[in-house]
Design a protein around this motif. Structure first.
Motif, PDB file in Angstrom:
ATOM      1  N   LEU A  85      41.057  39.520  -0.400  1.00  0.00           N
ATOM      2  CA  LEU A  85      40.633  40.189  -1.971  1.00  0.00           C
ATOM      3  C   LEU A  85      38.846  39.123  -1.902  1.00  0.00           C
ATOM      4  O   LEU A  85      38.370  39.997  -2.785  1.00  0.00           O
ATOM      5  N   GLY A  86      38.561  38.732  -0.954  1.00  0.00           N
ATOM      6  CA  GLY A  86      37.459  38.266  -0.938  1.00  0.00           C
ATOM      7  C   GLY A  86      37.229  37.136   0.814  1.00  0.00           C
ATOM      8  O   GLY A  86      38.057  36.810   0.971  1.00  0.00           O
ATOM      9  N   SER A  87      35.933  37.275   0.810  1.00  0.00           N
ATOM     10  CA  SER A  87      35.101  36.750   2.010  1.00  0.00           C
ATOM     11  C   SER A  87      33.941  36.277   1.341  1.00  0.00           C
ATOM     12  O   SER A  87      32.917  36.442   0.189  1.00  0.00           O
ATOM     13  N   LEU A  88      32.839  35.534   2.750  1.00  0.00           N
ATOM     14  CA  LEU A  88      31.655  34.414   2.585  1.00  0.00           C
ATOM     15  C   LEU A  88      31.510  34.630   4.320  1.00  0.00           C
ATOM     16  O   LEU A  88      32.326  33.644   3.975  1.00  0.00           O
ATOM     17  N   ARG A  89      30.512  34.494   4.683  1.00  0.00           N
ATOM     18  CA  ARG A  89      29.644  33.633   5.861  1.00  0.00           C
ATOM     19  C   ARG A  89      29.035  32.555   5.160  1.00  0.00           C
ATOM     20  O   ARG A  89      28.495  32.754   4.227  1.00  0.00           O
ATOM     21  N   PHE A  90      28.864  31.728   6.051  1.00  0.00           N
ATOM     22  CA  PHE A  90      28.260  30.621   5.787  1.00  0.00           C
ATOM     23  C   PHE A  90      27.590  29.750   7.523  1.00  0.00           C
ATOM     24  O   PHE A  90      28.707  30.728   8.467  1.00  0.00           O
ATOM     25  N   LYS A  91      26.638  29.121   7.058  1.00  0.00           N
ATOM     26  CA  LYS A  91      26.467  28.510   8.891  1.00  0.00           C
ATOM     27  C   LYS A  91      25.684  27.095   7.799  1.00  0.00           C
ATOM     28  O   LYS A  91      24.731  26.667   6.553  1.00  0.00           O
ATOM     29  N   THR A  92      25.298  26.198   8.730  1.00  0.00           N
ATOM     30  CA  THR A  92      24.171  25.071   8.476  1.00  0.00           C
ATOM     31  C   THR A  92      23.262  25.082   8.901  1.00  0.00           C
ATOM     32  O   THR A  92      23.005  25.235  10.430  1.00  0.00           O
ATOM     33  N   LYS A  93      22.096  24.607   8.211  1.00  0.00           N
ATOM     34  CA  LYS A  93      20.908  24.897   9.520  1.00  0.00           C
ATOM     35  C   LYS A  93      20.288  23.138   8.564  1.00  0.00           C
ATOM     36  O   LYS A  93      19.699  23.601   7.348  1.00  0.00           O
ATOM     37  N   GLY A  94      20.747  22.518   9.526  1.00  0.00           N
ATOM     38  CA  GLY A  94      19.608  21.058   9.452  1.00  0.00           C
ATOM     39  C   GLY A  94      21.485  20.628   8.096  1.00  0.00           C
ATOM     40  O   GLY A  94      22.293  19.881   8.254  1.00  0.00           O
ATOM     41  N   GLN A  95      20.469  19.735   7.125  1.00  0.00           N
ATOM     42  CA  GLN A  95      21.631  19.292   5.947  1.00  0.00           C
ATOM     43  C   GLN A  95      21.586  20.307   4.694  1.00  0.00           C
ATOM     44  O   GLN A  95      21.548  19.509   3.188  1.00  0.00           O
ATOM     45  N   THR A  96      20.912  21.551   5.162  1.00  0.00           N
ATOM     46  CA  THR A  96      22.152  22.492   3.400  1.00  0.00           C
ATOM     47  C   THR A  96      23.079  23.631   4.882  1.00  0.00           C
ATOM     48  O   THR A  96      23.181  23.823   6.246  1.00  0.00           O
ATOM     49  N   LEU A  97      23.635  24.172   3.844  1.00  0.00           N
ATOM     50  CA  LEU A  97      24.882  24.756   4.217  1.00  0.00           C
ATOM     51  C   LEU A  97      24.347  25.598   3.762  1.00  0.00           C
ATOM     52  O   LEU A  97      24.209  26.293   2.417  1.00  0.00           O
ATOM     53  N   TYR A  98      23.805  27.364   4.373  1.00  0.00           N
ATOM     54  CA  TYR A  98      23.577  28.692   3.567  1.00  0.00           C
ATOM     55  C   TYR A  98      25.179  29.662   3.860  1.00  0.00           C
ATOM     56  O   TYR A  98      25.735  29.632   4.583  1.00  0.00           O
ATOM     57  N   PHE A  99      25.069  29.699   3.001  1.00  0.00           N
ATOM     58  CA  PHE A  99      26.310  30.672   2.793  1.00  0.00           C
ATOM     59  C   PHE A  99      25.507  32.692   2.029  1.00  0.00           C
ATOM     60  O   PHE A  99      24.220  32.596   1.395  1.00  0.00           O
ATOM     61  N   SER A 100      26.565  33.547   2.459  1.00  0.00           N
ATOM     62  CA  SER A 100      25.615  35.210   2.227  1.00  0.00           C
ATOM     63  C   SER A 100      26.736  35.481   2.234  1.00  0.00           C
ATOM     64  O   SER A 100      28.248  35.360   2.674  1.00  0.00           O
ATOM     65  N   ARG A 101      27.224  37.068   1.893  1.00  0.00           N
ATOM     66  CA  ARG A 101      27.522  37.913   2.154  1.00  0.00           C
ATOM     67  C   ARG A 101      29.063  38.034   1.171  1.00  0.00           C
ATOM     68  O   ARG A 101      30.029  38.027   1.698  1.00  0.00           O
ATOM     69  N   VAL A 102      28.615  36.845   0.235  1.00  0.00           N
ATOM     70  CA  VAL A 102      29.690  36.741  -0.697  1.00  0.00           C
ATOM     71  C   VAL A 102      29.811  37.897  -1.529  1.00  0.00           C
ATOM     72  O   VAL A 102      29.573  38.926  -1.597  1.00  0.00           O
ATOM     73  N   SER A 103      31.727  38.599  -1.243  1.00  0.00           N
ATOM     74  CA  SER A 103      32.277  39.963  -1.430  1.00  0.00           C
ATOM     75  C   SER A 103      33.637  39.687  -1.931  1.00  0.00           C
ATOM     76  O   SER A 103      34.705  39.597  -1.854  1.00  0.00           O
ATOM     77  N   VAL A 104      33.656  40.456  -3.038  1.00  0.00           N
ATOM     78  CA  VAL A 104      34.688  40.551  -3.689  1.00  0.00           C
ATOM     79  C   VAL A 104      34.909  42.171  -3.609  1.00  0.00           C
ATOM     80  O   VAL A 104      34.109  42.419  -4.614  1.00  0.00           O
TER      81      VAL A 104
END
Length: 157
Positions: free
Chosen positions: A62-81
């Protein structure tokens, strides 16, 4: 149950994203998620540049999201519900899971970008401790200009 997605589940994450972002098809500048092919997710997963999580309730995704690490930051996108699954705290649960994951990885900052015009999304992130750190105009993958805000949350070390 929330878990890291595997290659076999990429099509599930893509389907959830398509269902969740469909409502943005008729915005002045439609979301680029609507036209994103499943191979885009598959390629970024296979080359290790991006991971994703899935939220299952009673065995149903019922839900998903994508993420990646950029240096010392975790960047997330496409939070999907998808609309039929909203109102159950799925997005907040996934973001809480992501915070725990981020801490375990030794990273203490999460970041996302949100369309300025989608105030309900901005308010959702603010309600769980995110702050707007920048406003910018970006060109989306479909080559349209979009006004966005960068939102960040610093985690305790």
């Amino acid at each position: 149950m929330i878990k890291l997605g595997n290659e076999a589940e990429i099509v599930i994450a893509h389907k959830l994203m398509q269902e969740a972002f469909e409502e943005y098809r008729f915005l002045e500048v439609p979301s680029s998620a609507i036209n994103e092919p499943v191979d885009s997710l598959r390629n970024s997963f296979r080359n290790g540049s991006e991971k994703f999580i899935l939220c299952y309730i009673d065995g149903n995704p019922l839900g998903s999201l994508r993420f990646k690490t950029k240096g010392q930051t975790l960047y997330f996108s496409r939070v999907s519900v998808p609309p039929y699954a909203r109102g159950r705290g799925i997005a907040k649960s996934m973001l809480s899971w992501l915070e725990d994951y981020t801490k375990k990885e030794g990273i203490h900052k999460l970041q996302c970008k949100v369309r300025s015009s989608l105030t309900h999304n901005v308010l959702l992130y603010q309600s769980i401790g995110y702050t707007v750190t920048e406003e910018e105009m970006v060109t989306n993958p479909d080559k349209f200009p979009v006004s966005i805000v960068v939102m960040e949350k610093l985690l305790e070390q």
